[in-house]
Enzyme design. Structure first.
Site, PDB file in Angstrom:
ATOM      1  N   LYS A 280       0.908  -1.222  -0.191  1.00 59.38           N
ATOM      2  CA  LYS A 280       0.083  -0.049   0.147  1.00 59.38           C
ATOM      3  C   LYS A 280       0.941   1.245   0.073  1.00 59.38           C
ATOM      4  CE  LYS A 280      -3.989  -1.780   2.555  1.00 59.38           C
ATOM      5  NZ  LYS A 280      -4.864  -1.591   1.618  1.00 59.38           N
ATOM      6  N   ARG A 354     -10.502 -11.483   1.755  1.00 63.51           N
ATOM      7  CA  ARG A 354     -11.458 -12.467   1.037  1.00 63.51           C
ATOM      8  C   ARG A 354     -10.709 -13.960   0.960  1.00 63.51           C
ATOM      9  NH1 ARG A 354     -11.548  -9.076  -4.275  1.00 63.51           N
ATOM     10  NH2 ARG A 354     -11.304  -7.418  -2.978  1.00 63.51           N
TER      11      ARG A 354
HETATM   12  N1  BES Z   1      -8.358  -3.888   4.137  1.00 64.91           N
HETATM   13  C1  BES Z   1      -8.460  -3.194   3.033  1.00 64.91           C
HETATM   14  C2  BES Z   1      -9.730  -2.505   2.605  1.00 64.91           C
HETATM   15  C3  BES Z   1      -9.693  -1.101   3.037  1.00 64.91           C
HETATM   16  C4  BES Z   1      -9.156   0.066   2.458  1.00 64.91           C
HETATM   17  C5  BES Z   1     -10.527  -0.963   4.213  1.00 64.91           C
HETATM   18  C6  BES Z   1      -9.124   1.301   2.911  1.00 64.91           C
HETATM   19  C7  BES Z   1     -10.790   0.357   4.888  1.00 64.91           C
HETATM   20  C8  BES Z   1      -9.783   1.606   3.945  1.00 64.91           C
HETATM   21  C9  BES Z   1      -8.263  -4.583   2.120  1.00 64.91           C
HETATM   22  O1  BES Z   1      -7.532  -5.637   2.497  1.00 64.91           O
HETATM   23  C10 BES Z   1      -7.941  -3.999   0.881  1.00 64.91           C
HETATM   24  O2  BES Z   1      -6.534  -3.729   0.615  1.00 64.91           O
HETATM   25  N2  BES Z   1      -8.753  -4.108  -0.242  1.00 64.91           N
HETATM   26  C11 BES Z   1      -8.367  -3.393  -1.719  1.00 64.91           C
HETATM   27  C12 BES Z   1      -8.762  -4.465  -2.639  1.00 64.91           C
HETATM   28  C13 BES Z   1      -8.205  -4.285  -4.089  1.00 64.91           C
HETATM   29  C14 BES Z   1      -6.581  -4.789  -4.092  1.00 64.91           C
HETATM   30  C15 BES Z   1      -8.863  -5.127  -4.995  1.00 64.91           C
HETATM   31  C16 BES Z   1      -8.668  -2.158  -1.757  1.00 64.91           C
HETATM   32  O3  BES Z   1      -9.867  -1.983  -1.158  1.00 64.91           O
HETATM   33  O4  BES Z   1      -7.913  -1.348  -2.325  1.00 64.91           O
HETATM   34 MN    MN Z   2      -5.375  -5.297   1.723  1.00 65.46          MN
END
Ligand code: BES
Ligand code: MN
Ligand code: ZN
Length: 499
Positions: A280, A354
């Site tokens: 990230k 997931r």
């Molecule tokens: N934990 C995150 C989702 C999230 C992001 C929650 C920001 C709250 C605030 C999750 O694991 C994630 O990183 N999801 C990605 C999925 C994508 C790579 C398809 C996302 O939402 O960017």
């Molecule tokens: Mn994630």
């Protein structure tokens, strides 16, 4: 906070650090406000005549009487037009009461609530909401502060419910609200703890402690070795890059006969989500310590279920892991085999929630569930879609969705249903595996839910995407949602009426 019901005849005669009384628009006073006005020679009517408080729902004014032996303070709270009292007005009144208490140092208070009951919100429901909100307001994070900061001063709240309400029934409702409030606070505390303290092992120990203290609860922790034996290749692909071992935490609450099918709660417990190899960006990455808030809400709800001693069976499954990059971490393009036998192409290691949930949801089958609800901070896309007010809700069963919606309404912790249509499924078809773990730029929260749906065909299932609702960014802190909604859902299933 200690909260209990009383029947008081004269608000002006009760000794307290703060008497809280409703007022209405057009200079109308509640009975209690009139009594206080009389006892303190017109101080309430003078404030109203001066226009310092109007009476709209949520208005507040704090007055000092100068009487240290009787009523020290009077907190006037606008309740809106009396004949129009409804759920929204009651919510504003309760929020204003708590905010008013926060703004002063009163150690105890009496809320004169007898005139707040209405057709839309019976006294029992009002009292549950009041106690839940007040208990949650008394939460203060201190764990990693060298000096604790001052919190809510009020430690004791008496609620004058009037003669029409039986004190025993009122106390029952207040107790339920307090127990749910404490559950909310458990979830907030776990959410707020930093990732270097709240690891998967820490969560496993919390579960062990809970079972030790309660004979109706048993805990079992599945270690990575057992997870490997069960074929949880998807779950283990997430913990591969971390030094902290993953844990699948199983808590079984037995409040009813063994023949009664359990409600199963499944929580995403990523104690820190860096994204893994699909790292990230740095901004706000600290907030990914909150990526275990689904798990925290499962802990909070289990605490409430135990306290309320509900006559149902509940199984809690917490999928706990870190998501970090390393030489052993899973890479984009890797293919893993899930416990269900379905193969998954991992195109983005940041879509890890997931991956731990799908194996946990397959594991849930063995409990022959009445219904399964998973709770997860799953997608940033859900925050874009719904913001911070509603949880994203997906369900393969309409009745379950309706029951959760009703529980969300009664606790004001509301979900909003999203589509799980088959049309979206093709976005997660892969040329190299049965499924891929991301579905492209459109409908990110939906395709994440569609991924989970491929693992939940054998039972009634709902998925709550709480990415937008589990924590606030300013001031930063976990909200404890959706413990309120889940507790109300289980109260409803247990047949407990709030009155
Ligand atoms: N934990 C995150 C989702 C999230 C992001 C929650 C920001 C709250 C605030 C999750 O694991 C994630 O990183 N999801 C990605 C999925 C994508 C790579 C398809 C996302 O939402 O960017
Ligand atoms: Mn994630
Ligand atoms: Zn995550």
């Amino acid at each position: 906070m200690d909260i209990s019901a009383r029947t008081l005849k004269d608000a002006g005669a009760a000794r307290t650090a703060c008497a809280i009384a409703p007022v209405y628009p057009r200079k109308q006073l509640s009975g209690a406000a009139k009594q206080l006005d009389k006892r303190y020679r017109g101080i309430v009517s003078a404030a109203i005549a001066a226009g310092d408080i109007g009476g709209n729902a949520g208005d507040t004014l704090l007055l000092h009487t100068g009487d240290s032996k009787g009523v020290q303070r009077i907190l006037l709270v606008g309740a809106g037009t009396r004949s129009k009292l409804d759920t929204a007005a009651i919510r504003k009144v309760i929020a204003a009461v708590v905010k008013g208490l926060r703004s002063c140092k009163a150690k105890d208070a009496i809320l004169h609530a007898e005139e707040l009951a209405c057709d839309a919100v019976p006294m029992g429901a009002l009292l549950e909401q009041l106690a839940r909100t007040a208990e949650a307001a008394s939460y203060q994070y201190t764990e990693t502060l060298s000096k604790p900061r001052p919190g809510l001063a009020t430690a004791r709240l008496l609620v004058n419910c009037g003669e029409a309400t039986k004190t025993a029934a009122a106390n029952r409702a207040l107790k339920l609200g307090k127990q749910i409030g404490e559950g909310i606070n458990v979830a907030r505390e776990l959410g707020n703890l930093p990732g270097n303290i709240c690891t998967p092992s820490y969560l496993a120990n919390e579960a062990r402690k809970l079972a030790k203290a309660n004979s109706k609860l048993t805990t079992r922790i599945l270690e990575e070795k057992q997870m490997r034996e069960l074929g949880m290749g998807s779950f283990l692909s997430v913990s591969a890059g971390s030094e902290q071992p993953a844990k699948l935490i199983v808590m079984q609450y037995k409040g009813a006969a063994a023949s009664k099918k359990p409600y199963v709660l499944v929580g995403k417990g990523i104690t820190f989500d860096s994204g893994g190899i699909s790292l990230k960006p740095g901004a706000k990455m600290d907030e990914m310590k909150f990526d275990m808030c689904g798990a925290a809400s499962v802990f909070g709800t289990m605490n409430a279920v135990l306290a309320m001693n509900l006559p149902i069976n509940v199984v809690a499954l917490v999928a706990a892991s870190e998501n970090l990059p390393s030489g052993k971490a899973t890479k984009p393009g890797d293919v893993v085999t899930s416990m269900s036998g379905q193969t998954i192409e991992i195109l983005n290691t940041d879509a890890e929630g997931r991956l731990v949930l799908c194996d946990t949801l397959t594991y849930a089958e063995r409990f022959k569930p009445q219904a399964v609800i998973d709770i997860a901070t799953l997608t940033g896309a859900c925050v874009v879609a719904l913001g911070s007010h509603a949880h994203g809700m997906y369900a393969n069963d309409d009745k379950l969705a309706e029951q959760l919606t009703a529980a969300g309404d009664s606790s004001h912790d509301r979900p909003w249903r999203m589509p799980l249509w088959d049309d979206y499924q093709k976005q997660i078809d892969s040329p190299f595996a049965d499924i891929q773990n991301i579905g492209g730029p459109g409908g990110g929260s939906i395709t994440a839910a569609c991924f989970l749906a491929r693992f939940t065909k054998k039972y009634k299932w709902a998925h709550l995407d709480i990415a937008g609702t589990a924590w606030d960014s300013a001031p930063k802190g976990a909200t404890g949602r959706p413990v309120g909604m889940l507790s109300h859902y289980l109260l409803d299933r247990a047949g407990v009426k709030l009155g």
